[in-house]
Structure formats: structure tokens, C-alpha cells
Design a protein around this motif. Structure first.
Motif, PDB file in Angstrom:
ATOM      1  N   SER A  60      -5.492   3.673  11.380  1.00  0.00           N
ATOM      2  CA  SER A  60      -6.689   2.698  11.440  1.00  0.00           C
ATOM      3  C   SER A  60      -7.519   3.331  12.560  1.00  0.00           C
ATOM      4  O   SER A  60      -8.953   2.517  12.456  1.00  0.00           O
ATOM      5  N   VAL A  64     -12.187   0.073  11.177  1.00  0.00           N
ATOM      6  CA  VAL A  64     -11.878  -1.266  10.241  1.00  0.00           C
ATOM      7  C   VAL A  64     -12.260  -1.117   8.828  1.00  0.00           C
ATOM      8  O   VAL A  64     -11.481  -1.497   8.226  1.00  0.00           O
ATOM      9  N   GLU A  65     -13.349  -0.897   8.578  1.00  0.00           N
ATOM     10  CA  GLU A  65     -13.883  -0.878   7.520  1.00  0.00           C
ATOM     11  C   GLU A  65     -13.309   0.201   6.565  1.00  0.00           C
ATOM     12  O   GLU A  65     -12.972  -0.238   5.260  1.00  0.00           O
ATOM     13  N   THR A  67     -10.486   1.617   6.885  1.00  0.00           N
ATOM     14  CA  THR A  67      -9.200   1.178   6.688  1.00  0.00           C
ATOM     15  C   THR A  67      -8.959   0.082   5.552  1.00  0.00           C
ATOM     16  O   THR A  67      -8.323   0.473   4.598  1.00  0.00           O
ATOM     17  N   ALA A  68      -9.699  -0.873   5.791  1.00  0.00           N
ATOM     18  CA  ALA A  68      -9.678  -1.848   4.700  1.00  0.00           C
ATOM     19  C   ALA A  68      -9.885  -1.296   3.178  1.00  0.00           C
ATOM     20  O   ALA A  68      -9.227  -1.669   2.442  1.00  0.00           O
ATOM     21  N   ASP A  69     -11.080  -0.603   3.167  1.00  0.00           N
ATOM     22  CA  ASP A  69     -11.551   0.063   1.971  1.00  0.00           C
ATOM     23  C   ASP A  69     -10.542   0.820   1.561  1.00  0.00           C
ATOM     24  O   ASP A  69     -10.094   0.877   0.105  1.00  0.00           O
ATOM     25  N   ILE A  71      -7.151   0.482   1.911  1.00  0.00           N
ATOM     26  CA  ILE A  71      -5.972  -0.155   1.179  1.00  0.00           C
ATOM     27  C   ILE A  71      -6.252  -1.023   0.127  1.00  0.00           C
ATOM     28  O   ILE A  71      -5.592  -0.926  -0.767  1.00  0.00           O
ATOM     29  N   VAL A  72      -7.687  -1.394  -0.126  1.00  0.00           N
ATOM     30  CA  VAL A  72      -8.124  -1.954  -1.208  1.00  0.00           C
ATOM     31  C   VAL A  72      -8.005  -1.079  -2.350  1.00  0.00           C
ATOM     32  O   VAL A  72      -7.485  -1.315  -3.661  1.00  0.00           O
TER      33      VAL A  72
END
Length: 84
Positions: A60, A64-65, A67-69, A71-72
Motif C-alpha cells: 500500500s 491509498v488511491e 491501492t484501491a484502484d 484492488i478494484v
């Protein structure tokens, strides 16, 4: 899915979030890690952070962004494979 980050990055994030000095942040991080590991072991009987037990491991410290992208995108690709 296992989300991790290098110790140096984690300490800096703790300092930013809580205003801790470096030593206090490191101590709090280690205490928290120990608690998580103990809880995880008591519930699962396995070692916390064993990367062989996860389908996806992500660092990570990319942010944050991102990492989230990541995962999605991963979940969307997995779901598409299930439809084929």
C-alpha cells in the motif's frame, strides 16, 4: 487479500495520523502488529501475514488511491473470468 507496507512507510503514516514522534510511532505499530497477529492466530490457527495464504498481496505504499484502484481492477478481472 493481504495489504502491507514497509515499516518505514507505516511509521511515517502513523506520525502523520497521530502526531507521534518516530520512536512512539514505531512502538505503537509493533504493539498493534503483535495484537493483530495474536488475534489472527487465535481465530484461524495460522500465522498472520503468511503470503502463501492469500490470492493477492499488495504494497500500500503506492498510495491509498492506487491501492484501491488496484484492488478494484483485480476484483473486476476475477469476476470476468468467472463469467467466461
Amino acid at each position: 487479500m493481504f495489504i502491507y507496507a514497509p515499516e518505514e512507510y507505516r511509521v511515517k503514516k502513523i506520525q502523520e495520523m497521530y502526531g507521534d514522534d518516530e520512536q512512539t510511532a514505531l512502538q505503537n505499530m509493533k504493539k498493534s502488529d503483535k495484537s493483530k497477529a495474536n488475534y489472527y492466530k487465535s481465530v484461524t490457527g495460522q500465522e498472520f501475514g503468511d503470503i502463501n495464504k492469500y490470492d493477492l498481496c499488495i504494497d500500500s505504499s503506492i498510495g491509498v488511491e492506487k491501492t484501491a484502484d488496484f484492488i478494484v481492477d483485480y476484483i473486476q478481472k476475477i469476476n470476468k473470468k468467472k463469467l467466461i
